[in-house]
Design an enzyme around this catalytic site. Structure first.
Site, PDB file in Angstrom:
ATOM      1  N   ASN A 171      -0.125  11.764   0.547  1.00 32.20           N
ATOM      2  CA  ASN A 171       0.918  10.607  -0.185  1.00 32.20           C
ATOM      3  C   ASN A 171       1.040  10.922  -0.850  1.00 32.20           C
ATOM      4  OD1 ASN A 171       0.358   9.271   2.497  1.00 32.20           O
ATOM      5  ND2 ASN A 171      -1.408   8.464   2.292  1.00 32.20           N
TER       6      ASN A 171
ATOM      7  N   GLU B 119     -11.903   5.034  -6.495  1.00 27.84           N
ATOM      8  CA  GLU B 119     -10.640   5.478  -5.370  1.00 27.84           C
ATOM      9  C   GLU B 119     -10.083   6.749  -7.272  1.00 27.84           C
ATOM     10  OE1 GLU B 119      -8.485   4.879  -2.681  1.00 27.84           O
ATOM     11  OE2 GLU B 119      -9.872   4.306  -2.757  1.00 27.84           O
ATOM     12  N   ASP B 120      -9.203   7.075  -5.954  1.00 23.49           N
ATOM     13  CA  ASP B 120      -8.213   8.535  -6.741  1.00 23.49           C
ATOM     14  C   ASP B 120      -8.939   9.339  -8.088  1.00 23.49           C
ATOM     15  OD1 ASP B 120      -6.902   8.176  -4.945  1.00 23.49           O
ATOM     16  OD2 ASP B 120      -4.874   6.785  -5.980  1.00 23.49           O
TER      17      ASP B 120
ATOM     18  N   ASP C 122     -13.824   6.473  -1.053  1.00 25.39           N
ATOM     19  CA  ASP C 122     -12.173   6.723   0.199  1.00 25.39           C
ATOM     20  C   ASP C 122     -11.597   7.771   0.628  1.00 25.39           C
ATOM     21  OD1 ASP C 122     -11.380   4.587   2.345  1.00 25.39           O
ATOM     22  OD2 ASP C 122      -9.566   4.574   0.878  1.00 25.39           O
ATOM     23  N   ASP C 123     -11.448   8.252  -0.304  1.00 23.35           N
ATOM     24  CA  ASP C 123     -10.674   9.947  -0.702  1.00 23.35           C
ATOM     25  C   ASP C 123     -11.401  10.469   0.470  1.00 23.35           C
ATOM     26  OD1 ASP C 123      -8.592   8.632  -1.902  1.00 23.35           O
ATOM     27  OD2 ASP C 123      -9.773   8.730  -3.530  1.00 23.35           O
TER      28      ASP C 123
ATOM     29  N   LYS D 277      -5.222  -2.138  -2.861  1.00 25.27           N
ATOM     30  CA  LYS D 277      -7.252  -1.898  -1.370  1.00 25.27           C
ATOM     31  C   LYS D 277      -7.034  -3.148  -1.423  1.00 25.27           C
ATOM     32  CE  LYS D 277      -7.082   2.932  -1.127  1.00 25.27           C
ATOM     33  NZ  LYS D 277      -7.384   3.356  -0.366  1.00 25.27           N
TER      34      LYS D 277
ATOM     35  N   ARG E  62      -5.809  10.332 -10.325  1.00 21.67           N
ATOM     36  CA  ARG E  62      -5.399  12.049  -9.478  1.00 21.67           C
ATOM     37  C   ARG E  62      -4.828  10.512  -8.382  1.00 21.67           C
ATOM     38  NH1 ARG E  62      -5.704  12.757  -4.115  1.00 21.67           N
ATOM     39  NH2 ARG E  62      -7.774  11.242  -4.800  1.00 21.67           N
TER      40      ARG E  62
ATOM     41  N   TYR F  37       0.828  -0.937  -0.005  1.00 18.90           N
ATOM     42  CA  TYR F  37      -0.218  -0.295   0.104  1.00 18.90           C
ATOM     43  C   TYR F  37       0.713   1.123  -0.064  1.00 18.90           C
ATOM     44  CZ  TYR F  37      -4.784   3.022   0.980  1.00 18.90           C
ATOM     45  OH  TYR F  37      -5.742   2.974   1.693  1.00 18.90           O
TER      46      TYR F  37
END
Length: 639
Positions: free
Chosen positions: A495, A330-331, A353-354, A258, A240, A187
């Site tokens: 991150n 995600e992203d 999740d973000d 994930k 992203r 991760y």
């Protein structure tokens, strides 16, 4: 799904063969041919058949009984969603009787040197393995010894991915038993580098790539995935990725990582997980000019073309897997992330999740930090650097929790939260120029350009970075926080590590050891003036695996904000006094499976309370039930 020389077999077809051979075909005097069956249930088109020799049928392998769920009723389980929590029992010998070689190439059932003497005889493995038989635990010790010899994190990542493709249960046992050491490898932060170089290190497909070329036939593309009982899908469009920007098709490393954590930390069965990358192109010119890039070589599609592809995907997922499949966004870039969550939140079981996972884990850290600084959430003032999906998501959940605790309207609790974006402090005079998700955070104040001046003016007790810009919490900023706070709370969440707003060492030294610090990526303990400070990691992996498990075991059909709040509360409850004495505001990852079960139980209970659960009746002990549903990487005996 299994494959032998191009032939495909569905799990159901193998189960049927196994039942036939063990129940009614006790002894067979002549070889029996099992015709290849394609993934859609039709006879294989001239593919290789499997020869079942009569030598095996003299002592057939009994099929292990499936463990049935004690929770039944509710919405009809048309798609097998409920039984997907259960470990599916397929005996590998139905595929490998002609030769044990294919068994050793099947990651779901391969045990390597852990195959017993009897199994080696029964499954034609003699000579294909060295003579020694070792235990599962010794395999883990051996693999960790090998992985630790790599100095480069990306090499460790690739070794772990190789193991996952070779021996699935060993991969997960290795990860579970060494989670604190291996989590940064599978991760953040290593997965970020893996995505950047994904085109060069790509070997085998680990998920589904759905591009603009598949528009109009996504429903059929989903059928190409070998597993049919899917419970969790993690999907990205790669625009992203972490703080690294647009990585296009190479963002696949994120869904894969994930979902590995959904299994290792949350106990979701690996075959119930599906990683997906939506490829609509990339605006990253370095990738478009890279001969090793694996995605569409075009600029990103936007507008109606993009919306239609996502819409087709979302409804194809529901058509294939049912109402209760969890889709985790995600992203995605800000301009899509909020819109997708709002658009599909009322029709699908969706989670970002973000926006939501990050918010929940940060809120948990803040709740725990109150034990060190005192006061309630409503008595603190918050300043964010970064007003994107992560920052505004965190802010909204904090405001919701303050409103829940005090009874004060949400519009009022938002006034305790301030934000700085690339143009400075978000204030009402900028309202007309703000994106819709920033407008709730525009308060009455004169414009302020620099972060340090905003800190001096607002005097926050909590400083949170979600900017994706490294080293933006300068010495002057941290020292300003320390001048009017005895224990300033500083969260540098961006991150990977290179993008963190400040390091743990900087936070502790610049605040003279008084900061309560947490970060998005891990930092080693810091020694300052003879005292060792262990910083917390506000890692989403604390929340989303248990959160997803809670949704699944309750059969939830929608995500509600109250579920995120109880997840935060459940995580904060797991921080012990011993942790606080070390300055930690998050519990150790070594206990993550129990933490996930605790979170899952609270989320499931809230789903039942809100009337969003469909697996009825509600179990009496949800924690015990959550633990009983969790996947175990222990080897199964093939007699």
């Amino acid at each position: 799904m299994f494959s032998l020389n191009g032939s495909s077999f569905t799990n159901n077809s193998l189960s049927g063969v196994s039942r036939c051979l063990t129940q009614s075909c006790r002894r067979v005097s002549a070889p029996m041919v099992v015709a290849a069956v394609s993934s859609n249930g039709k006879p294989g088109d001239g593919h290789v058949s499997v020869l079942v020799e009569n030598a095996l049928t003299e002592s057939p392998v009994p099929v292990e009984k499936e463990t049935k769920s004690t929770v039944t009723g509710g919405v009809g389980d048309v798609y097998g969603e409920d039984s997907a929590t259960e470990d599916q029992s397929i005996t590998p010998w139905t595929l490998s009787v002609a030769s044990g070689f294919s068994l050793l190439r099947n990651p779901h059932y391969n045990k390597g040197l852990a195959f017993s003497e009897r199994e080696r005889d029964t499954h034609y493995l003699r000579g294909l393995l060295p003579p020694v038989v070792i235990t599962h635990d010794l395999q883990v010790k051996k693999m960790m010894n090998s992985i630790r010899k790599y100095d480069v994190p990306l090499q460790r990542y690739m070794a772990m991915m190789d193991l996952q493709e070779m021996n699935e249960r060993l991969f997960y046992k290795l990860l579970i038993d060494n989670v604190e050491e291996l989590l940064p490898i599978v991760y953040t932060p290593t997965v970020g580098e893996a995505c950047q170089k994904y085109g060069s290190i790509f070997r085998r497909p680990q998920g589904l790539f759905i591009s603009l070329k598949e528009k109009g036939k996504i429903h059929e593309v989903l059928k190409n995935w070998p597993e049919k009982k899917i419970q969790v899908i993690v999907v990205t469009d790669g625009e992203r990725i972490l703080g690294l920007g647009d990585l296009g098709c190479q963002g696949m490393g994120i869904p894969v990582g994930k979902l590995s954590l959904y299994t290792a930390l949350g106990g979701i069965r690996p075959s119930a997980c599906l990683p997906v990358t939506i490829d609509v192109g990339t605006n990253n010119m370095n990738l478009l000019n890279d001969e090793f890039y694996i995605g569409l070589r075009q600029r990103r599609a936007t507008g109606q073309e993009y919306a239609e592809l996502l819409d087709e995907f979302m409804y194809a997922v529901k058509q294939n897997y049912g109402e209760k499949v969890l889709i985790q966004f995600e992203d995605f870039a800000n301009h899509n992330a909020f819109d997708l969550l709002a658009k599909y939140g009322t029709s699908h079981l969706v989670f970002n999740d973000d926006i939501q996972g990050t918010a929940s884990v940060v809120l948990a850290g803040l709740m725990a930090a109150l034990n060190l600084v005192g006061g309630t959430l409503a008595e603190h003032t918050f300043l964010f650097l970064g007003a994107g999906e992560a920052g505004t998501g965190i802010a909204e959940l904090i405001a919701l929790e303050m409103s829940k605790q005090t009874g004060i309207p949400l519009e009022e609790t938002r006034k305790k939260i301030w934000m700085v974006d690339s143009k400075g402090l978000i204030v009402k005079s900028r309202m007309e120029m703000l994106q819709h998700f920033k407008r709730p955070w525009a308060h009455d104040h004169e414009p302020v350009k620099e972060l340090v001046n905003a800190v001096k003016s607002i005097k926050p007790t909590v400083l949170i970075g979600s900017s994706g810009a490294g080293r933006t919490f300068t010495k002057e900023v941290v020292q300003a926080m320390a001048t009017f706070n005895e224990k300033p709370i500083i969260f540098a969440l961006s991150n990977p590590t290179s993008q963190s707003e400040c390091t743990a060492e900087e936070a502790y030294s610049w605040s003279e050891g008084r900061a309560i610090f947490a970060s998005g990526s891990p930092f080693a303990p810091v020694e300052y003036k003879g005292k060792v400070y262990a910083s917390g990691q506000a890692n989403n992996a604390y929340i989303f695996p248990g959160f997803g498990l809670g949704l699944i075991i309750s059969g939830a059909i929608r995500v509600h904000d109250d579920m995120l709040l109880v997840a935060s509360e459940a995580l904060a409850e797991q921080v012990s006094q011993e942790n606080f004495e070390k300055g930690l505001i998050y519990p150790p990852f070594a206990n993550i499976r129990k933490i996930s079960a605790h979170i899952a139980a609270k989320v499931a209970a809230k789903a039942y309370e809100l009337g969003l659960a469909t697996r009825l009746p509600e179990p009496k002990d949800l924690i015990a039930y959550a633990e009983s549903c969790m996947y175990s990487p222990a080897y199964r005996s093939y007699r």
